[in-house]
Design an enzyme around this catalytic site. Structure first.
Site, PDB file in Angstrom:
ATOM      1  N   HIS A  28       0.833  -1.209   0.000  1.00 45.79           N
ATOM      2  CA  HIS A  28       0.000   0.000   0.000  1.00 45.79           C
ATOM      3  C   HIS A  28       0.867   1.260   0.000  1.00 45.79           C
ATOM      4  O   HIS A  28       0.694   2.148  -0.844  1.00 45.79           O
ATOM      5  CB  HIS A  28      -0.910  -0.014   1.228  1.00 45.79           C
ATOM      6  CG  HIS A  28      -1.849   1.138   1.301  1.00 45.79           C
ATOM      7  ND1 HIS A  28      -3.171   1.047   0.910  1.00 45.79           N
ATOM      8  CD2 HIS A  28      -1.673   2.426   1.714  1.00 45.79           C
ATOM      9  CE1 HIS A  28      -3.757   2.223   1.072  1.00 45.79           C
ATOM     10  NE2 HIS A  28      -2.876   3.072   1.566  1.00 45.79           N
ATOM     11  N   GLU A  29       1.794   1.323   0.923  1.00 51.26           N
ATOM     12  CA  GLU A  29       2.623   2.529   1.038  1.00 51.26           C
ATOM     13  C   GLU A  29       3.646   2.628  -0.093  1.00 51.26           C
ATOM     14  O   GLU A  29       3.953   3.731  -0.553  1.00 51.26           O
ATOM     15  CB  GLU A  29       3.323   2.555   2.400  1.00 51.26           C
ATOM     16  CG  GLU A  29       2.373   2.611   3.588  1.00 51.26           C
ATOM     17  CD  GLU A  29       1.411   3.783   3.525  1.00 51.26           C
ATOM     18  OE1 GLU A  29       1.769   4.840   2.981  1.00 51.26           O
ATOM     19  OE2 GLU A  29       0.271   3.630   4.009  1.00 51.26           O
ATOM     20  N   HIS A  31       1.838   4.261  -2.991  1.00 48.60           N
ATOM     21  CA  HIS A  31       1.813   5.726  -2.875  1.00 48.60           C
ATOM     22  C   HIS A  31       3.174   6.324  -3.247  1.00 48.60           C
ATOM     23  O   HIS A  31       3.255   7.258  -4.048  1.00 48.60           O
ATOM     24  CB  HIS A  31       1.494   6.134  -1.431  1.00 48.60           C
ATOM     25  CG  HIS A  31       0.072   5.946  -1.035  1.00 48.60           C
ATOM     26  ND1 HIS A  31      -0.987   6.383  -1.798  1.00 48.60           N
ATOM     27  CD2 HIS A  31      -0.474   5.378   0.075  1.00 48.60           C
ATOM     28  CE1 HIS A  31      -2.117   6.100  -1.183  1.00 48.60           C
ATOM     29  NE2 HIS A  31      -1.844   5.480  -0.049  1.00 48.60           N
TER      30      HIS A  31
END
Length: 205
Positions: A21-22, A25
């Site tokens: 997820h990170e 980003h």
């Protein structure tokens, strides 16, 4: 609430989901011209770079939680609104993609793996990965600050409406805590989770 076996299996699934997820980003921000995630060591699958202790515990126990946000410097972006949309979408979409991978692995493995206690555990692990990734994506798509959904909504609104919405940001965490405690977060999450699940199944191999 999960039993002990499920918690043990959920821990590596959660660490992977948070990291992807990170990384999603950070990678998209980096590709759009912002070197900040790279300088802060966030372009990695190492979970230690992304963990938020409280958010991780929440994920393990309740399948609802968060990671340490990737810091972004929007001054590097040529089109700030478009970049904000793409960067914000990247985290949840990374989880949907990972969930899709595990769903297909689960689907194929359930047909070809011989029946045994080990294969049952392995299939459960694949299923938990699907649930964790879709749950993390669905939670982060809730349009309440500071979740990704709030940044996505702000980037889609007209400038005046986006500015007015941004004034709600200081109260977002309070609203989010109330929703988590009351169970209201699940009420909002479930439709998003169901849409993502349907999309995942439709696009499966």
């Amino acid at each position: 609430m999960l039993n002990l076996d499920q918690i043990i299996l959920a821990v590596p699934a959660i660490l992977l989901a948070i990291s992807c997820h990170e990384l999603g980003h950070g990678y998209v921000a980096y590709k759009l011209g912002d070197p900040t995630p790279k300088y802060q060591g966030r372009l990695t699958l190492n979970p230690l770079a992304h963990l938020d202790p409280v958010g991780t515990i929440m994920l393990i126990l309740f399948r609802v939680g968060w990671a340490k946000p990737v810091m972004i410097n929007s001054h590097y972006f040529k089109n700030k609104r478009q970049a904000a949309l793409l960067v914000s979408l990247a985290g949840p979409m990374a989880n949907v993609l990972l969930g899709w991978v595990f769903y297909n692995v689960l689907k194929i493995s359930s047909v070809y793996l011989p029946y045994s206690a080990f294969s049952n555990t392995l299939l459960l692990f694949f299923l938990i990965n699907v649930q964790v990734n879709l749950g993390l994506a669905a939670f982060n798509l809730i349009p309440i600050p500071p979740l990704d959904g709030s940044h996505i909504l702000a980037s889609l609104l007209p400038p005046k409406a986006s500015y007015a919405y941004a004034r709600f940001a200081p109260y977002g965490r309070i609203v989010l805590i109330i929703l988590l405690i009351s169970g209201g977060a699940r009420f909002i999450m479930n439709p998003i989770y169901n849409v993502l699940s349907s999309l995942l199944i439709r696009l499966s191999l």
